[in-house]
Design a protein around this motif. Structure first.
Motif, PDB file in Angstrom:
ATOM      1  N   ILE A 177      13.145  11.980   0.273  1.00  0.00           N
ATOM      2  CA  ILE A 177      12.241  12.244  -0.781  1.00  0.00           C
ATOM      3  C   ILE A 177      11.072  11.794  -0.552  1.00  0.00           C
ATOM      4  N   THR A 178      10.156  12.708  -1.054  1.00  0.00           N
ATOM      5  CA  THR A 178       8.686  12.069  -1.329  1.00  0.00           C
ATOM      6  C   THR A 178       8.653  12.299  -2.476  1.00  0.00           C
ATOM      7  N   PHE A 179       7.820  10.478  -3.303  1.00  0.00           N
ATOM      8  CA  PHE A 179       7.094  10.952  -4.673  1.00  0.00           C
ATOM      9  C   PHE A 179       5.462  12.037  -4.622  1.00  0.00           C
ATOM     10  N   ASP A 180       5.101  12.284  -5.160  1.00  0.00           N
ATOM     11  CA  ASP A 180       4.107  12.533  -5.777  1.00  0.00           C
ATOM     12  C   ASP A 180       3.172  11.324  -6.356  1.00  0.00           C
ATOM     13  N   ALA A 181       2.105  11.906  -5.358  1.00  0.00           N
ATOM     14  CA  ALA A 181       1.141  10.399  -6.069  1.00  0.00           C
ATOM     15  C   ALA A 181       0.485  10.470  -7.050  1.00  0.00           C
ATOM     16  N   PRO A 182       0.128   9.943  -8.374  1.00  0.00           N
ATOM     17  CA  PRO A 182      -0.290   9.935  -9.118  1.00  0.00           C
ATOM     18  C   PRO A 182      -2.432  11.002  -9.319  1.00  0.00           C
ATOM     19  N   PRO A 183      -2.296  11.737 -10.068  1.00  0.00           N
ATOM     20  CA  PRO A 183      -3.742  13.014  -9.153  1.00  0.00           C
ATOM     21  C   PRO A 183      -5.197  11.961  -8.894  1.00  0.00           C
ATOM     22  N   ARG A 184      -5.922  12.443  -8.670  1.00  0.00           N
ATOM     23  CA  ARG A 184      -7.055  11.737  -7.980  1.00  0.00           C
ATOM     24  C   ARG A 184      -7.574  11.855 -10.334  1.00  0.00           C
ATOM     25  N   ILE A 185      -8.731  11.085  -9.555  1.00  0.00           N
ATOM     26  CA  ILE A 185      -9.379  10.519 -10.690  1.00  0.00           C
ATOM     27  C   ILE A 185     -10.295  10.610  -9.731  1.00  0.00           C
ATOM     28  N   ASN A 186     -11.410  11.502 -11.223  1.00  0.00           N
ATOM     29  CA  ASN A 186     -12.939  11.318 -10.784  1.00  0.00           C
ATOM     30  C   ASN A 186     -13.325   9.731 -12.061  1.00  0.00           C
ATOM     31  N   PHE A 187     -13.401   8.978 -10.642  1.00  0.00           N
ATOM     32  CA  PHE A 187     -13.784   7.524 -11.472  1.00  0.00           C
ATOM     33  C   PHE A 187     -15.224   7.335 -11.182  1.00  0.00           C
ATOM     34  N   PRO A 188     -15.721   7.047 -13.180  1.00  0.00           N
ATOM     35  CA  PRO A 188     -17.573   7.557 -12.308  1.00  0.00           C
ATOM     36  C   PRO A 188     -17.837   5.852 -12.929  1.00  0.00           C
ATOM     37  N   PHE A 189     -17.298   4.884 -11.845  1.00  0.00           N
ATOM     38  CA  PHE A 189     -17.711   3.511 -11.868  1.00  0.00           C
ATOM     39  C   PHE A 189     -17.900   2.924 -10.300  1.00  0.00           C
ATOM     40  N   ASN A 190     -18.562   2.119  -9.704  1.00  0.00           N
ATOM     41  CA  ASN A 190     -18.858   1.100  -9.251  1.00  0.00           C
ATOM     42  C   ASN A 190     -17.938   0.163  -8.916  1.00  0.00           C
ATOM     43  N   LEU A 191     -16.630  -0.489  -8.817  1.00  0.00           N
ATOM     44  CA  LEU A 191     -16.319  -1.394  -8.452  1.00  0.00           C
ATOM     45  C   LEU A 191     -16.319  -2.277  -7.284  1.00  0.00           C
ATOM     46  N   THR A 192     -16.868  -3.722  -7.381  1.00  0.00           N
ATOM     47  CA  THR A 192     -16.944  -3.957  -6.445  1.00  0.00           C
ATOM     48  C   THR A 192     -15.849  -5.379  -6.238  1.00  0.00           C
ATOM     49  N   LEU A 193     -14.672  -5.535  -5.892  1.00  0.00           N
ATOM     50  CA  LEU A 193     -13.565  -7.010  -5.429  1.00  0.00           C
ATOM     51  C   LEU A 193     -13.951  -8.179  -4.795  1.00  0.00           C
ATOM     52  N   TYR A 194     -14.136  -9.246  -5.690  1.00  0.00           N
ATOM     53  CA  TYR A 194     -14.378 -10.528  -4.769  1.00  0.00           C
ATOM     54  C   TYR A 194     -12.696 -11.361  -4.651  1.00  0.00           C
ATOM     55  N   GLN A 195     -12.767 -11.102  -3.516  1.00  0.00           N
ATOM     56  CA  GLN A 195     -11.276 -11.770  -3.098  1.00  0.00           C
ATOM     57  C   GLN A 195     -11.295 -12.372  -1.639  1.00  0.00           C
ATOM     58  N   TYR A 196     -10.025 -12.935  -1.895  1.00  0.00           N
ATOM     59  CA  TYR A 196      -9.253 -13.309  -0.585  1.00  0.00           C
ATOM     60  C   TYR A 196      -8.155 -12.366  -0.210  1.00  0.00           C
ATOM     61  N   VAL A 197      -8.312 -12.125   1.544  1.00  0.00           N
ATOM     62  CA  VAL A 197      -7.494 -11.033   1.391  1.00  0.00           C
ATOM     63  C   VAL A 197      -5.979 -11.105   1.438  1.00  0.00           C
ATOM     64  N   THR A 198      -5.224 -12.732   1.353  1.00  0.00           N
ATOM     65  CA  THR A 198      -3.964 -12.530   1.476  1.00  0.00           C
ATOM     66  C   THR A 198      -3.546 -13.073  -0.197  1.00  0.00           C
ATOM     67  N   CYS A 199      -4.672 -13.400  -0.884  1.00  0.00           N
ATOM     68  CA  CYS A 199      -4.055 -14.214  -1.765  1.00  0.00           C
ATOM     69  C   CYS A 199      -3.249 -13.150  -2.933  1.00  0.00           C
TER      70      CYS A 199
END
Ligand code: GSH
Length: 332
Positions: free
Chosen positions: A1-23
């Motif tokens: 079975i394949t599941f459809d991904a939600p539609p690609r969204i035209n997301f008009p903001f630039n996000l920056t994620l500050y992270q620890y990769v494994t947190c």
């Protein structure tokens, strides 16, 4: 079975994620963004020196900065709720949405600041008025300036508001109150229970704690990111600190002496909640699915993860989630 991904969204903001990769909290945010195909930049933070987040009063990760709006979002659940609220009613700007989310800043006995986010699980639903506006905006493209007065036109040219000029494809929530309540309860369960069964399972002994950090260093390409002495500090200090935290967590959350059992119990509780459905959300994942999946990706590659897959029935759901989330990483 394949599941459809939600539609690609035209997301008009630039996000920056500050992270620890494994947190696990950061993994949760990434799973959410990847599934929704929202692009973002990543800044990997040195978990000992915190150099990259010195500008922030909030001293934990994840932090998401909405660059075009100069908005800082803290706390994985709050970050996800704010973005989900935006996706459910893109007529609002982030500035309007975050008004619903209080931040309480307090001092503990030792004088250290701590933050609480009392509304972090709430997702702001579009009101009837918003729904009407949304349905109108579907018919009429939002960026047509034809009907605007000259001053309106001038104004919109000189200070473009991205949320209005280029709206994402409209995703109006079709969820009932019961569905929303169910989703919320399980999000809280992921944060208050499931997540705490993870750390003691990957930091069972000091030796294992070290192995885990060495694995993080390899999986997270720390060689590319941090100089050798910083890497050394993060691995050794991190291993010791996490071992100590694991002992505390085990006590605090009353975990079994064999901490694997507590992890299996959580997985079983989760699988039972899904029941006959494909996802907790039914035929497609809800936010709680994305959160549970996200935190588990934090221990992928560790022995605890292999054991979890072998000794519980969580794997089919996990694979379904992986197929939906992982192909959609968008590099900006
Ligand atoms: N409730 C927060 C959330 O959901 O984002 C918890 C975040 C958190 O505890 N992050 C840890 C942290 O930044 C990393 S896993 N700890 C402080 C430190 O490393 O100095």
């Amino acid at each position: 079975i394949t599941f459809d991904a939600p539609p690609r969204i035209n997301f008009p903001f630039n996000l920056t994620l500050y992270q620890y990769v494994t947190c696990p909290f950061c993994c949760k945010v990434r799973a959410y963004l990847n599934y929704n195909r929202i692009p973002y930049d990543i800044v990997e933070v040195n978990s000992v020196m915190h150099t990259e987040t010195k500008w922030s009063l909030y001293d934990r990760v994840p932090i998401v900065v909405v660059e075009n709006e100069h908005i800082q979002l803290n706390d994985s659940s709050q970050i996800i709720s704010v973005i989900e609220s935006y996706l459910r009613q893109p007529t609002k700007t982030f500035k309007q949405i975050i008004k619903y989310y209080k931040t309480i800043l307090e001092k503990d006995q030792k004088g250290r600041l701590f933050f609480t986010y009392p509304n972090k699980y709430a997702i702001v639903e579009p009101s009837m008025k918003d729904r009407l506006e949304l349905s109108k905006s579907e018919v009429k493209p939002s960026n047509s300036n034809e009907s605007k007065s000259f001053f309106g036109w001038l104004f919109s040219r000189s200070t473009p508001t991205p949320a209005i000029e280029s709206k994402p494809d409209v995703v109006v929530s079709k969820k009932s109150n019961e569905e929303n309540e169910f989703e919320r309860q399980w999000r809280e369960w992921v944060d208050n229970k499931f997540i705490h069964a993870l750390s003691p399972n990957i930091y069972c002994t000091l030796r294992q704690s070290l192995d885990t950090f060495r694995w993080f260093s390899k999986a997270g390409d720390w060689e590319e990111i941090f100089p050798w002495y910083q890497r050394w500090l993060i691995v050794y200090l991190g291993a010791i600190v996490m071992r100590v935290i694991a002992v505390r967590l085990k006590k605090k959350y009353n975990l079994h002496d064999d901490v694997r059992l507590s992890l299996y119990e959580c997985a079983n509780e989760w699988v039972n909640a899904i029941g006959e459905k494909d996802f907790l959300g039914g035929s497609e994942p809800n936010v709680a699915d994305l959160n549970a999946y996200g935190i588990l990706t934090a221990i992928q590659g560790c022995e605890a993860f292999e054991d979890l897959m072998k000794n519980t029935k969580i794997q089919p759901w996990f694979e379904r989630m992986r197929n939906l989330v992982e192909p959609h990483r968008i590099d900006t």
